[in-house]
Design a protein around this motif. Structure first.
Motif, PDB file in Angstrom:
ATOM      1  N   LEU A  54       0.826  -1.201   0.000  1.00 37.13           N
ATOM      2  CA  LEU A  54       0.000   0.000   0.000  1.00 37.13           C
ATOM      3  C   LEU A  54       0.862   1.254   0.000  1.00 37.13           C
ATOM      4  CD1 LEU A  54      -2.519  -1.126   2.764  1.00 37.13           C
ATOM      5  CD2 LEU A  54      -2.661  -1.528   0.298  1.00 37.13           C
ATOM      6  N   PRO A  55       0.376   2.336  -0.594  1.00 36.74           N
ATOM      7  CA  PRO A  55       1.139   3.582  -0.599  1.00 36.74           C
ATOM      8  C   PRO A  55       1.118   4.256   0.761  1.00 36.74           C
ATOM      9  CG  PRO A  55      -1.009   3.949  -1.595  1.00 36.74           C
ATOM     10  CD  PRO A  55      -0.905   2.465  -1.323  1.00 36.74           C
ATOM     11  N   ARG A  56       2.151   5.002   1.043  1.00 33.03           N
ATOM     12  CA  ARG A  56       2.249   5.814   2.257  1.00 33.03           C
ATOM     13  C   ARG A  56       2.655   7.227   1.856  1.00 33.03           C
ATOM     14  NH1 ARG A  56       0.249   1.734   3.739  1.00 33.03           N
ATOM     15  NH2 ARG A  56       0.794   0.394   5.508  1.00 33.03           N
ATOM     16  N   PRO A  57       1.967   8.246   2.382  1.00 32.13           N
ATOM     17  CA  PRO A  57       0.826   8.163   3.299  1.00 32.13           C
ATOM     18  C   PRO A  57      -0.442   7.720   2.574  1.00 32.13           C
ATOM     19  CG  PRO A  57       1.183  10.436   2.664  1.00 32.13           C
ATOM     20  CD  PRO A  57       2.330   9.645   2.073  1.00 32.13           C
ATOM     21  N   ARG A  58      -1.439   7.383   3.339  1.00 28.28           N
ATOM     22  CA  ARG A  58      -2.708   6.935   2.779  1.00 28.28           C
ATOM     23  C   ARG A  58      -3.416   8.108   2.104  1.00 28.28           C
ATOM     24  NH1 ARG A  58      -6.787   4.176   6.891  1.00 28.28           N
ATOM     25  NH2 ARG A  58      -4.957   2.808   7.070  1.00 28.28           N
ATOM     26  N   PRO A  59      -3.817   7.981   0.848  1.00 30.04           N
ATOM     27  CA  PRO A  59      -4.531   9.080   0.176  1.00 30.04           C
ATOM     28  C   PRO A  59      -5.873   9.365   0.835  1.00 30.04           C
ATOM     29  CG  PRO A  59      -3.708   7.467  -1.399  1.00 30.04           C
ATOM     30  CD  PRO A  59      -3.556   6.855  -0.043  1.00 30.04           C
ATOM     31  N   LYS A  60      -6.315  10.618   0.742  1.00 31.01           N
ATOM     32  CA  LYS A  60      -7.603  11.012   1.300  1.00 31.01           C
ATOM     33  C   LYS A  60      -8.739  10.492   0.419  1.00 31.01           C
ATOM     34  CE  LYS A  60      -6.041  15.245   3.596  1.00 31.01           C
ATOM     35  NZ  LYS A  60      -6.224  16.716   3.695  1.00 31.01           N
ATOM     36  N   PHE A  61      -9.871  10.215   1.063  1.00 28.99           N
ATOM     37  CA  PHE A  61     -11.054   9.775   0.334  1.00 28.99           C
ATOM     38  C   PHE A  61     -11.686  10.945  -0.403  1.00 28.99           C
ATOM     39  CE2 PHE A  61     -15.725   9.433   0.233  1.00 28.99           C
ATOM     40  CZ  PHE A  61     -15.847   8.358  -0.638  1.00 28.99           C
ATOM     41  N   GLY A  62     -12.229  10.654  -1.560  1.00 35.90           N
ATOM     42  CA  GLY A  62     -13.017  11.597  -2.328  1.00 35.90           C
ATOM     43  C   GLY A  62     -13.611  10.865  -3.514  1.00 35.90           C
TER      44      GLY A  62
ATOM     45  N   ALA B 269      -5.743   5.451  -5.851  1.00 39.52           N
ATOM     46  CA  ALA B 269      -4.507   5.066  -5.169  1.00 39.52           C
ATOM     47  C   ALA B 269      -3.949   3.833  -5.857  1.00 39.52           C
ATOM     48  CB  ALA B 269      -4.780   4.777  -3.691  1.00 39.52           C
ATOM     49  N   ALA B 270      -2.645   3.828  -6.064  1.00 37.96           N
ATOM     50  CA  ALA B 270      -1.973   2.705  -6.715  1.00 37.96           C
ATOM     51  C   ALA B 270      -1.539   1.686  -5.677  1.00 37.96           C
ATOM     52  CB  ALA B 270      -0.774   3.204  -7.512  1.00 37.96           C
ATOM     53  N   LEU B 271      -2.000   0.446  -5.823  1.00 38.70           N
ATOM     54  CA  LEU B 271      -1.657  -0.648  -4.929  1.00 38.70           C
ATOM     55  C   LEU B 271      -0.890  -1.711  -5.715  1.00 38.70           C
ATOM     56  CD1 LEU B 271      -5.259  -1.258  -3.485  1.00 38.70           C
ATOM     57  CD2 LEU B 271      -3.628   0.510  -2.767  1.00 38.70           C
ATOM     58  N   THR B 272      -0.314  -2.646  -4.987  1.00 41.61           N
ATOM     59  CA  THR B 272       0.318  -3.792  -5.620  1.00 41.61           C
ATOM     60  C   THR B 272      -0.225  -5.056  -4.975  1.00 41.61           C
ATOM     61  OG1 THR B 272       2.340  -2.518  -5.984  1.00 41.61           O
ATOM     62  CG2 THR B 272       2.489  -4.901  -6.247  1.00 41.61           C
TER      63      THR B 272
ATOM     64  N   GLY C 210       2.360  -9.110  -7.253  1.00 43.12           N
ATOM     65  CA  GLY C 210       3.082  -8.039  -7.924  1.00 43.12           C
ATOM     66  C   GLY C 210       2.297  -7.287  -8.968  1.00 43.12           C
ATOM     67  N   THR C 211       1.047  -7.650  -9.187  1.00 43.13           N
ATOM     68  CA  THR C 211       0.211  -6.999 -10.196  1.00 43.13           C
ATOM     69  C   THR C 211      -0.257  -5.624  -9.707  1.00 43.13           C
ATOM     70  OG1 THR C 211      -0.593  -9.149 -10.961  1.00 43.13           O
ATOM     71  CG2 THR C 211      -1.891  -7.205 -11.561  1.00 43.13           C
ATOM     72  N   PRO C 212      -0.198  -4.597 -10.548  1.00 39.24           N
ATOM     73  CA  PRO C 212      -0.735  -3.284 -10.170  1.00 39.24           C
ATOM     74  C   PRO C 212      -2.260  -3.336 -10.030  1.00 39.24           C
ATOM     75  CG  PRO C 212       0.778  -3.098 -12.030  1.00 39.24           C
ATOM     76  CD  PRO C 212       0.495  -4.557 -11.849  1.00 39.24           C
ATOM     77  N   VAL C 213      -2.764  -2.693  -8.995  1.00 38.71           N
ATOM     78  CA  VAL C 213      -4.198  -2.605  -8.731  1.00 38.71           C
ATOM     79  C   VAL C 213      -4.515  -1.164  -8.369  1.00 38.71           C
ATOM     80  CG1 VAL C 213      -6.078  -3.369  -7.215  1.00 38.71           C
ATOM     81  CG2 VAL C 213      -4.336  -5.001  -7.956  1.00 38.71           C
ATOM     82  N   THR C 214      -5.673  -0.666  -8.809  1.00 41.97           N
ATOM     83  CA  THR C 214      -6.072   0.702  -8.500  1.00 41.97           C
ATOM     84  C   THR C 214      -7.243   0.700  -7.536  1.00 41.97           C
ATOM     85  OG1 THR C 214      -5.372   1.457 -10.687  1.00 41.97           O
ATOM     86  CG2 THR C 214      -6.851   2.911  -9.450  1.00 41.97           C
ATOM     87  N   LEU C 215      -7.132   1.485  -6.475  1.00 36.75           N
ATOM     88  CA  LEU C 215      -8.221   1.696  -5.529  1.00 36.75           C
ATOM     89  C   LEU C 215      -8.937   2.981  -5.911  1.00 36.75           C
ATOM     90  CD1 LEU C 215      -9.503   0.696  -2.788  1.00 36.75           C
ATOM     91  CD2 LEU C 215      -7.969   2.316  -1.669  1.00 36.75           C
ATOM     92  N   LEU C 216     -10.257   2.918  -6.088  1.00 33.89           N
ATOM     93  CA  LEU C 216     -11.058   4.082  -6.459  1.00 33.89           C
ATOM     94  C   LEU C 216     -12.027   4.440  -5.335  1.00 33.89           C
ATOM     95  CD1 LEU C 216     -12.201   3.425 -10.156  1.00 33.89           C
ATOM     96  CD2 LEU C 216     -10.373   4.927  -9.364  1.00 33.89           C
ATOM     97  N   GLY C 217     -12.141   5.730  -5.038  1.00 33.81           N
ATOM     98  CA  GLY C 217     -13.134   6.208  -4.096  1.00 33.81           C
ATOM     99  C   GLY C 217     -14.392   6.637  -4.827  1.00 33.81           C
TER     100      GLY C 217
END
Length: 272
Positions: A213-221, A226-229, A233-240
């Motif tokens: 997970l990225p640090r710091p944690r992105p704010k919700f909106g 946010a780019a996760l792994t 090892g596969t890239p995953v995107t978190l969407l708010g």
């Protein structure tokens, strides 16, 4: 009133259509047992069955079963699920949609998250418009709705009083979500969080499931990314995504175009 409505409320494993649980499904009674049963579930189906009979949070058990007996007047002729609501959808999804908790007279009644409530009316209509569902409405668990390349889960599996789970209830329920995330991680390329509560609660579950997970944690909106792994090892995107609650849809904070744009983005990420 129908015979089904007059029947007494019954405990899990008694023949509800498509019930994943059986009389011998192990039941968690505290946080430690949730963690142990989630970790040891041999398959996704067994995990869902164990989720659906959990009794770890006394306040939530009392509330969900009270609502299932008392019922809302407009649903007085219908039986209520009255149990934890397991995840559902594509077993190999490209998109994982995470909500807060079942609605008292929605998922707690129908046995499927977002089914039979106003939030679901908006959500499923949008998923249908962008090609992630086979029909635009969902009123009960056996109505033929299918998610296409998508799966739904909740950070808390029981309907909470005032739609507000406590931090302890959220943390107790986390292993169910973390194990489900891990079980579908091989195919997931996008995780959509509906609302700020789900955004905050999903981070430790992703961490527990082995994501980087990225640090710091992105704010919700709405539209936040946010780019996760993934563990492999596969890239995953978190969407708010703003939650399609009545409060948000009635005030215009959430519109059809906003939902369609976000889920179009999720579908693009999942198929790229």
């Amino acid at each position: 009133m129908s015979d089904a409505a007059n029947a007494p409320y019954v405990l899990p494993g008694t023949g509800w259509p498509d019930d994943p649980a059986e009389p011998g499904t192990p039941v968690a009674h505290d946080a430690a047992e949730v963690a142990g049963l989630a970790a040891s579930a041999p398959s996704l189906h067994d995990l869902l069955a164990r989720q659906s009979v959990c009794r770890a949070c006394d306040r939530l058990v009392e509330w969900r079963e009270k609502i299932a007996v008392e019922r809302r007047r407009m649903f007085a002729d219908e039986p209520y699920w009255g149990r934890p609501v397991p995840g559902w959808g594509d077993p190999e999804p490209g998109i994982l949609i995470v909500g807060l908790a079942p609605a008292a007279h929605g998922g707690n009644r129908t046995g499927r998250i977002f089914t039979g409530d106003r939030s679901g009316d908006w959500l499923f209509a949008s998923l249908y418009r962008v090609g992630l569902a086979n029909q635009p409405t969902s009123v009960r668990a056996d109505d033929g709705l299918r998610l296409i390349g998508a799966r739904m889960a909740a950070t808390v599996r029981c309907a909470p009083p005032d739609n507000k789970p406590t931090p302890a209830e959220r943390d107790t329920c986390r292993p169910w979500l973390a194990r489900e995330i891990a079980a579908v991680a091989a195919s997931v390329r996008c995780v959509v969080c509906l609302g700020g509560f789900a955004w905050q609660a999903v981070w430790p579950a992703l961490d527990q499931a082995g994501y980087t997970l990225p640090r710091p944690r992105p704010k919700f909106g709405h539209g936040a990314e946010a780019a996760l792994t993934a563990p492999d090892g596969t890239p995953v995107t978190l969407l708010g995504c703003y939650h399609p609650s009545q409060q948000n849809t009635f005030t215009g904070r959430v519109t059809e175009d906003m939902l369609d744009t976000l889920f179009t983005r999720a579908r693009s990420l999942a198929t790229s």
